[in-house]
Design an enzyme around this catalytic site. Structure first.
Site, PDB file in Angstrom:
ATOM      1  N   HIS A  76      32.739  48.291  35.199  1.00  0.00           N
ATOM      2  CA  HIS A  76      32.341  47.167  36.050  1.00  0.00           C
ATOM      3  C   HIS A  76      32.173  47.627  37.490  1.00  0.00           C
ATOM      4  CE1 HIS A  76      36.438  46.396  37.735  1.00  0.00           C
ATOM      5  NE2 HIS A  76      36.897  46.641  36.522  1.00  0.00           N
ATOM      6  N   ASP A  78      32.281  45.468  40.187  1.00  0.00           N
ATOM      7  CA  ASP A  78      32.905  44.584  41.171  1.00  0.00           C
ATOM      8  C   ASP A  78      34.367  44.947  41.418  1.00  0.00           C
ATOM      9  OD1 ASP A  78      33.371  43.707  38.476  1.00  0.00           O
ATOM     10  OD2 ASP A  78      34.135  41.802  39.222  1.00  0.00           O
ATOM     11  N   ASP A 102      40.408  50.784  40.456  1.00  0.00           N
ATOM     12  CA  ASP A 102      39.868  49.785  39.521  1.00  0.00           C
ATOM     13  C   ASP A 102      38.533  49.259  40.014  1.00  0.00           C
ATOM     14  OD1 ASP A 102      39.515  47.931  37.558  1.00  0.00           O
ATOM     15  OD2 ASP A 102      41.221  46.681  38.091  1.00  0.00           O
ATOM     16  N   GLU A 137      33.604  41.252  36.489  1.00  0.00           N
ATOM     17  CA  GLU A 137      34.674  41.505  35.523  1.00  0.00           C
ATOM     18  C   GLU A 137      36.016  40.995  36.030  1.00  0.00           C
ATOM     19  OE1 GLU A 137      37.942  43.547  33.478  1.00  0.00           O
ATOM     20  OE2 GLU A 137      37.449  43.689  35.598  1.00  0.00           O
ATOM     21  N   GLU A 138      36.164  40.970  37.357  1.00  0.00           N
ATOM     22  CA  GLU A 138      37.463  40.581  37.935  1.00  0.00           C
ATOM     23  C   GLU A 138      37.612  39.065  38.045  1.00  0.00           C
ATOM     24  OE1 GLU A 138      39.737  42.628  38.163  1.00  0.00           O
ATOM     25  OE2 GLU A 138      39.014  44.613  38.743  1.00  0.00           O
ATOM     26  N   GLU A 166      38.124  51.913  32.597  1.00  0.00           N
ATOM     27  CA  GLU A 166      39.143  51.178  33.362  1.00  0.00           C
ATOM     28  C   GLU A 166      40.334  52.103  33.621  1.00  0.00           C
ATOM     29  OE1 GLU A 166      39.260  48.267  34.703  1.00  0.00           O
ATOM     30  OE2 GLU A 166      38.375  46.710  33.451  1.00  0.00           O
TER      31      GLU A 166
END
Ligand SMILES: [Zn+2]
Length: 365
Positions: A76, A78, A102, A137-138, A166
């Site tokens: 991801h 974001d 992350d 994603e967050e 991740e």
């Protein structure tokens, strides 16, 4: 916009520079446009067949399906909001800053693997590789850009394994827990605090309900040799109108992290069974987990390349969205989970290099 300007010959330095470059492009969830355009440019300039798949998503290398198994590397773009930790910086052996762990370190590994594959015409690789980058994603899973992407890009669904980069500290983490958020409302009867016997304090109902719920011990379940721990917790609690009013209502958030062996409906039934004797339950989100891949030879091959046994993923991750689309998926990335979403977010150069080498070894085994 900058593209493949990173020229360092030393892989660790190149990975660190790429991570910092990504960290310095702000990309809080919902504002991924610049970083999506950037990674598109980096891959295109590096000779990787890539396209804008819309809605923050960039996909590469999946246009033609060969005879070889197809592995997706996914990440991801974001981050969570900044906490005084943006822009980033390089400090000796770490890249420090928002998203370094992350998961911009993981995205940097993914980009460098894609660029290396394009340069060498993938000759040493015995697998076809697709690259999938996406946003949001967050945020709660219902807002993720990945699930709709998997719906509209049928080619992705034929993949034999997906590796989500991740933060896992370079350990393969398989499966993931499901996740429910529900509002738990306790009802009483409001009244004057000088005569509480004429009222019914909703806080009393909340205390009784929460005490009973929290008396449940964590439940461990072994699936495919991995131990998942199912837990339920009250994470917010609100009541009270004024200092002289006995509250007639009290609301809590219940967060239920459920075993990958439960489906959405079974998980919701279990939660209602525990909570509804005390108050009303309104489920706001329910994202099922994912079972670990079952007898997938590529997982064994990744474990051999990683050089460490698999661990269970004690959280929810996008592997669940991939699994729901019929794709076996695992987490494996350079970030140390202890730094994810922290003020001091960082990623070690040694971890970036290790991740890159392990995945390259896996692709060439
Ligand atoms: Zn993440």
């Amino acid at each position: 916009m900058a593209s493949t300007r990173i020229q360092s010959t030393d892989t660790a330095t190149r990975l660190a520079e790429r991570t910092l470059e990504l960290v310095d492009i702000a990309s809080q969830s919902g504002a991924e446009r610049d970083i999506a355009a950037h990674v598109l440019g980096v891959l295109r300039d590096g000779g990787v067949p890539v396209r804008d798949a819309g809605d923050t998503c960039v996909i590469a290398g999946t246009e033609r399906r060969g005879e070889r198994p197809l592995v997706l590397l996914a990440g991801h773009l974001d981050t969570v909001p900044a906490q005084g930790n943006w822009p980033g910086r390089r400090e000796r052996e770490h890249v420090i800053g928002l998203g370094a762990c992350d998961m911009k370190g993981g995205v940097a590994v993914l980009l460098e693997l894609a660029l290396a594959g394009a340069e060498r015409a993938s000759e040493d690789r015995t697998l076809d590789v697709g690259y999938v980058l996406f946003g949001r994603e967050e945020l709660p899973a219902t807002q993720s850009a990945l699930a709709p992407l998997l719906q509209r890009e049928h080619g992705l669904r034929s993949a034999d394994l997906a590796i989500v980069l991740e933060p896992t500290a370079n350990v393969v983490q398989a499966g993931c827990l499901g996740n429910i958020d529900a509002t738990w409302t306790f009802h009483g009867r409001a009244g004057h605090s000088a005569r509480p016997w004429l009222a019914e304090n909703a806080i009393d109902h909340a205390v009784a309900g929460i005490r009973a719920l929290h008396a449940r011990a964590p439940e461990r379940e072994t699936i495919g040799g991995l131990d998942y721990t199912q837990v339920v917790s009250v994470t917010t609690l609100h009541a009270g109108l004024a200092s002289n009013v006995i509250p007639g209502e009290c609301t809590a958030n219940v967060n239920f992290r459920y075993s990958p062996s439960l489906d959405r409906a079974a998980a919701e039934r279990a939660l209602r069974g525990w909570c509804e004797p005390h108050g009303e339950i309104a489920v706001r989100s329910n994202s099922p987990g994912a079972l670990p891949p079952h007898e997938n030879p590529l997982t064994a091959r990744l474990l051999a390349a990683a050089g460490a046994p698999a661990e269970p993923k004690q959280a929810w991750t996008p592997v669940a969205e991939l699994a729901a689309a019929g794709i076996d998926a695992v987490n494996f990335g350079p970030g140390d989970p202890a730094f994810a979403h922290s003020v001091g977010e960082r990623c070690a150069l040694s971890a970036l290099l290790r991740s890159h080498e392990s995945i390259e070894a896996f692709l060439c085994a």
